[in-house]
Design an enzyme around this catalytic site. Sequence first.
Site, PDB file in Angstrom:
ATOM      1  N   SER A 128      76.814  18.779  -0.710  1.00 28.53           N
ATOM      2  CA  SER A 128      78.009  18.878   0.234  1.00 28.53           C
ATOM      3  C   SER A 128      79.110  19.530  -0.612  1.00 28.53           C
ATOM      4  O   SER A 128      79.411  19.229  -1.717  1.00 28.53           O
ATOM      5  CB  SER A 128      78.457  17.602   0.947  1.00 28.53           C
ATOM      6  N   TYR A 156      80.174   8.441  -1.033  1.00 29.08           N
ATOM      7  CA  TYR A 156      79.088   9.294  -0.457  1.00 29.08           C
ATOM      8  C   TYR A 156      78.862  10.718  -1.131  1.00 29.08           C
ATOM      9  O   TYR A 156      77.852  11.069  -1.750  1.00 29.08           O
ATOM     10  CB  TYR A 156      79.485   9.728   1.048  1.00 29.08           C
ATOM     11  N   LYS A 160      75.978  12.277  -3.822  1.00 29.80           N
ATOM     12  CA  LYS A 160      75.630  13.746  -4.127  1.00 29.80           C
ATOM     13  C   LYS A 160      75.488  14.332  -5.596  1.00 29.80           C
ATOM     14  O   LYS A 160      74.819  15.256  -5.902  1.00 29.80           O
ATOM     15  CB  LYS A 160      76.394  14.694  -3.043  1.00 29.80           C
TER      16      LYS A 160
END
Length: 340
Positions: A128, A156, A160
């Site tokens: 992302s 989050y 990643k």
Amino acid sequence: MSGRKTVLVTGGTGYIGSHTVVELYENGYDCILVDNLHNSSSQLVANLETLVGEPIKFYQTDLCDKKGLEQVFRENRIDSVIHFASLKAVGESAKVPLRYYRKNILAALNLLELMEQYEVKILVFASSATVYGDATKQPGMIPIPETCPLGPTNPYGSTKVIIEKLLHDLHISDEKLWKFAILRYFNPIGAHPSGLIGEDPSGVPNNLVPYMAQVASGKIEKLRIFGNDYDTRDGTAIRDYVHVVDLAKGHVAALRYLEKKDDENEGICREWNLGSGTGSTVLEVYNAFCKAYGKEIPYEIVGRRDGDVINLTAKIDRAVKELNWKPQLDVADACESLCR
Ligand code: UD1
């Protein structure tokens, strides 16, 4: 069925996953879907089967259950993997970081260990643009190139970054063996023209376009626009909205790129931005949505949202040049497909 390559798609019933499955079938691949249905339903599998016109093998399995996942590898001949399955709510990740670290990282570890064990060497990883954090803090980084220093601002995003690092370390450990594509998405919007698959978040959505859709359907009274005092053409913040169908095609392009590397007996681990390369303000997206919907939806301007930044636009030259991929659809197309 023979001769077709089989792609294991984790998170295959999710928003981006399901659109990618359609593109894979259109490009002559066969898919096996694994999903725990945490944020989707088995109806999606039926809809996908309607769209692709054949049965699709589906396992309701959580990637943290390694035994369950191993069954998938044992029972099938898998050529490559596209890994979408992940917890992905930015706000929630700040409240329950342990859950995010455990689930997202364990899922990746289990998957990679099984890939190693079963000699599946090709992986496309759904990352992302959130890995960049606030790129506006760095001079000359808008539009954002892949070389922009990473600085995630939420758990989050950190998961990643950790998985990206893991892929690089694995690649370095055996430079010829692994073929990894890391795809960093900007703001995916829109839906498949059939209307059979799309974004269907449970509860109140956080993201702009699904939120507007709920205002249009009467579930929510009005849109709140977070700030009109940014230094932009109309005062609202700029993002790079990319049509989910274009995004899905980007996965096929990345897979092809990795397969070519495999044929040439070369290893790789490389990242590509997938965005439109064009920034749109919140008001521009609002106007496009109202135009597609056929009437204006109510909105009010409120204060800036915590953590928001002025401009996140992708530099997509690398994907265009190397993956031979180019977005074909724009915000207006996305709003039209969504309203349908
Ligand atoms: C968020 C995530 C990002 C994820 C992306 C797409 C953060 C920090 N980042 O990006 O990781 O990839 O979603 O799923 O959360 N807006 C409004 N009113 C609303 C909702 C949004 O004005 O009700 C504005 C926001 O202030 C922002 C723009 O619309 O300027 C886009 O917001 P959103 O759709 O939430 O995406 P991002 O925050 O860019």
